[in-house]
Design an enzyme around this catalytic site. Structure first.
Site, PDB file in Angstrom:
ATOM      1  N   CYS A 114       0.641  -1.380  -0.188  1.00  0.00           N
ATOM      2  CA  CYS A 114       0.255   0.051   0.191  1.00  0.00           C
ATOM      3  C   CYS A 114       0.891   0.901   0.381  1.00  0.00           C
ATOM      4  CB  CYS A 114      -1.053  -0.149   1.570  1.00  0.00           C
ATOM      5  SG  CYS A 114      -1.889  -1.345   0.827  1.00  0.00           S
ATOM      6  N   HIS A 253      -2.367   6.108   5.296  1.00  0.00           N
ATOM      7  CA  HIS A 253      -3.422   5.131   4.359  1.00  0.00           C
ATOM      8  C   HIS A 253      -4.909   4.495   4.898  1.00  0.00           C
ATOM      9  CE1 HIS A 253      -4.653   2.093   1.616  1.00  0.00           C
ATOM     10  NE2 HIS A 253      -3.999   0.961   2.275  1.00  0.00           N
ATOM     11  N   ASN A 283     -10.270   0.742   1.337  1.00  0.00           N
ATOM     12  CA  ASN A 283      -9.009   0.779   0.988  1.00  0.00           C
ATOM     13  C   ASN A 283      -8.944   0.796  -0.440  1.00  0.00           C
ATOM     14  OD1 ASN A 283      -6.289   0.285   1.132  1.00  0.00           O
ATOM     15  ND2 ASN A 283      -6.616  -1.072   2.895  1.00  0.00           N
TER      16      ASN A 283
HETATM   17  N1  ACO Z   1     -18.537  -9.213   8.164  1.00  0.00           N
HETATM   18  C1  ACO Z   1     -18.571  -9.700   9.712  1.00  0.00           C
HETATM   19  N2  ACO Z   1     -18.129 -10.328  10.338  1.00  0.00           N
HETATM   20  C2  ACO Z   1     -16.857 -10.545   9.955  1.00  0.00           C
HETATM   21  C3  ACO Z   1     -16.408  -9.528   9.084  1.00  0.00           C
HETATM   22  C4  ACO Z   1     -17.394  -9.333   8.027  1.00  0.00           C
HETATM   23  N3  ACO Z   1     -17.066  -8.353   6.682  1.00  0.00           N
HETATM   24  N4  ACO Z   1     -15.330 -10.216   8.779  1.00  0.00           N
HETATM   25  C5  ACO Z   1     -14.527 -10.794   9.633  1.00  0.00           C
HETATM   26  N5  ACO Z   1     -15.681 -11.014  10.737  1.00  0.00           N
HETATM   27  C6  ACO Z   1     -15.836 -11.809  11.924  1.00  0.00           C
HETATM   28  C7  ACO Z   1     -14.989 -12.747  11.416  1.00  0.00           C
HETATM   29  O1  ACO Z   1     -14.696 -13.957  11.090  1.00  0.00           O
HETATM   30  C8  ACO Z   1     -14.608 -12.802  13.343  1.00  0.00           C
HETATM   31  O2  ACO Z   1     -15.615 -13.755  13.458  1.00  0.00           O
HETATM   32  P1  ACO Z   1     -15.357 -14.857  14.661  1.00  0.00           P
HETATM   33  O3  ACO Z   1     -15.259 -14.419  16.516  1.00  0.00           O
HETATM   34  O4  ACO Z   1     -16.318 -15.775  14.566  1.00  0.00           O
HETATM   35  O5  ACO Z   1     -13.555 -16.072  14.529  1.00  0.00           O
HETATM   36  C9  ACO Z   1     -15.088 -11.751  13.641  1.00  0.00           C
HETATM   37  O6  ACO Z   1     -15.766 -10.467  12.905  1.00  0.00           O
HETATM   38  C10 ACO Z   1     -13.563 -10.778  14.768  1.00  0.00           C
HETATM   39  O7  ACO Z   1     -13.203 -10.642  13.667  1.00  0.00           O
HETATM   40  P2  ACO Z   1     -11.516  -9.684  13.674  1.00  0.00           P
HETATM   41  O8  ACO Z   1     -10.377 -10.113  12.420  1.00  0.00           O
HETATM   42  O9  ACO Z   1     -11.291  -9.975  15.153  1.00  0.00           O
HETATM   43  O10 ACO Z   1     -12.127  -8.817  13.088  1.00  0.00           O
HETATM   44  P3  ACO Z   1     -11.545  -7.196  13.974  1.00  0.00           P
HETATM   45  O11 ACO Z   1     -12.241  -6.293  14.848  1.00  0.00           O
HETATM   46  O12 ACO Z   1     -10.110  -7.253  14.102  1.00  0.00           O
HETATM   47  O13 ACO Z   1     -11.763  -6.909  12.016  1.00  0.00           O
HETATM   48  C11 ACO Z   1      -9.828  -6.277  10.209  1.00  0.00           C
HETATM   49  C12 ACO Z   1     -11.455  -7.244  11.224  1.00  0.00           C
HETATM   50  C13 ACO Z   1     -11.390  -4.782   9.913  1.00  0.00           C
HETATM   51  C14 ACO Z   1     -10.369  -6.976   8.955  1.00  0.00           C
HETATM   52  C15 ACO Z   1      -9.524  -5.807  11.123  1.00  0.00           C
HETATM   53  O14 ACO Z   1      -8.139  -6.782  11.706  1.00  0.00           O
HETATM   54  C16 ACO Z   1      -8.057  -5.003  10.053  1.00  0.00           C
HETATM   55  O15 ACO Z   1      -8.717  -4.197   9.717  1.00  0.00           O
HETATM   56  N6  ACO Z   1      -6.871  -5.576  10.140  1.00  0.00           N
HETATM   57  C17 ACO Z   1      -5.925  -4.565   9.033  1.00  0.00           C
HETATM   58  C18 ACO Z   1      -6.552  -4.778   7.736  1.00  0.00           C
HETATM   59  C19 ACO Z   1      -5.962  -4.212   6.631  1.00  0.00           C
HETATM   60  O16 ACO Z   1      -5.630  -2.829   7.032  1.00  0.00           O
HETATM   61  N7  ACO Z   1      -5.248  -4.511   5.542  1.00  0.00           N
HETATM   62  C20 ACO Z   1      -5.154  -3.823   4.513  1.00  0.00           C
HETATM   63  C21 ACO Z   1      -4.143  -2.901   5.064  1.00  0.00           C
HETATM   64  S1  ACO Z   1      -2.153  -3.128   3.989  1.00  0.00           S
HETATM   65  C22 ACO Z   1      -2.903  -2.896   2.619  1.00  0.00           C
HETATM   66  O17 ACO Z   1      -3.749  -2.203   2.508  1.00  0.00           O
HETATM   67  C23 ACO Z   1      -3.050  -3.984   1.236  1.00  0.00           C
END
Ligand code: ACO
Length: 326
Positions: A114, A253, A283
């Site tokens: 990114c 970002h 994103n």
């Molecule tokens: N809708 C509903 N539930 C979901 C979704 C969704 N879209 N996605 C995940 N869940 C569920 C998971 O399966 C999990 O369920 P479980 O507890 O039954 O296993 C629950 O939600 C919690 O999941 P977590 O991964 O703990 O959720 P979190 O609050 O961490 O949010 C997220 C997940 C949004 C992906 C977060 O971790 C995040 O933003 N991480 C960074 C991602 C990022 O920035 N990526 C790109 C950066 S680099 C680039 O830009 C290429």
């Protein structure tokens, strides 16, 4: 040393809006979950006929027009992208042809996750600083939604397509005051698109396991991002002898609103100075910072002389930051 800065800026966001409610129709997700966990309300998708070079070319034309130079004055095109039209040739060469600049300038891609646009901007500015080139066109462009698995709710809801471009040149006043780049390859497994390269060429197995789509360990990426956003910004502020209070605009970002808020809070930057576009565009990976910069300018908020801190993090894992005077 020559002073380098942005003399032209342009962006392109595809028209097709995809709301959280649209995603609810085929994914086990909800508008409420996406809003509260990511801050995203809607994102944009490129048309089926469009690929990254098409988005990049529109943004590039706008940046060149804004710079009030002729396309022929461009000496080099660099595209920062994680969703190139093809593995090769470089998307920058495709953009060059679309701009009618074939044979007239150099062109290459740079892949740095990114922070791709931050990295390309730093690289591009070196050519100007050294006197090798006069005008460098630097583009962050992505049709990144094509790299996401529509059956994987944990990645598919996060991303959007878009492109932002700048023309870099020598400037009399303002311009770039400093940069910081970082990479930690030991964390590379946390955000990957495993198949399609030399490690794992396409095969029936690849199709079966869907490894031609992005795979992400969300919580590890989250931890890295929250840490890096403030760490690399602090290093750059110290290096340039800048007080955080003097920063007028913080453009992080746009990966997750919670990452942005945590970073801003740790750095002590008030909300009104933080540029947020993730609610509208999701994103858009390497495009997110130039798109947000242009968004800020279009709102008539960016003033000449403003101090702007831009910071990004992503696959690699990498991070990068630039401090500039607009
Ligand atoms: N809708 C509903 N539930 C979901 C979704 C969704 N879209 N996605 C995940 N869940 C569920 C998971 O399966 C999990 O369920 P479980 O507890 O039954 O296993 C629950 O939600 C919690 O999941 P977590 O991964 O703990 O959720 P979190 O609050 O961490 O949010 C997220 C997940 C949004 C992906 C977060 O971790 C995040 O933003 N991480 C960074 C991602 C990022 O920035 N990526 C790109 C950066 S680099 C680039 O830009 C290429």
């Amino acid at each position: 040393m020559r002073k380098v800065g942005i003399i032209g800026l342009g962006s392109y966001i595809p028209e097709k809006v995809v709301t959280n409610t649209d995603l609810e129709k085929f994914l086990d997700t909800s508008d409420e979950w996406i809003r509260t966990r990511t801050g995203i309300v809607e994102r944009r998708y490129a048309k089926e006929s469009e690929a990254t070079s098409d988005l990049a070319t529109i943004a590039a034309k706008r940046a060149i027009e804004d710079a009030k130079i002729s396309p022929e004055d461009i000496d080099l095109i660099i595209v920062g992208t994680n969703s190139p039209d093809m593995l090769y040739p470089a998307t920058a060469c495709l953009v060059q042809e679309k701009l009618n600049l074939s044979k007239k300038c150099a062109a290459f891609d740079l892949q740095a996750g990114c922070p791709g646009w931050i990295y390309t901007t730093v690289v591009g500015s070196q050519f100007i600083q050294s006197g090798a080139y006069k005008n460098v066109l630097v583009i962050g462009a992505e049709a990144i939604t094509r790299m996401m698995d529509p059956t994987d709710r944990s990645t598919y809801v996060l991303f959007g397509d878009g492109a932002g471009a700048v023309v870099l040149s020598e400037v009399e006043e303002g311009g770039f005051l400093g940069f910081e780049l970082f990479a930690d390859g030991s964390l590379s497994q946390y955000l990957t698109l495993p198949a399609g390269g030399s490690r794992k060429p396409f095969s029936e197995q690849v199709l079966k396991e869907r490894s031609y789509f992005t795979q992400m360990n969300g919580s590890e990426v989250f931890k890295f991002s929250v840490r890096e956003i403030s760490r690399i910004s602090s290093v750059l502020l110290e290096k340039t002898n800048t007080k955080i209070e003097d920063v007028d605009w913080f453009i992080p970002h746009q990966a997750n609103l919670r990452i942005i808020q945590a970073g801003a809070e740790k750095l002590g930057i008030p909300t009104e100075k933080v540029v947020v576009t993730i609610d509208k565009f999701g994103n858009s990976s390497a495009a997110s910072i130039p798109v947000s910069l242009d968004f800020l300018r279009k709102q008539d908020k960016l003033k000449k002389g403003d101090l702007v801190l831009m910071v990004s993090f992503g696959a690699g894992m990498t991070s990068g930051a630039i401090l500039m005077r607009w």
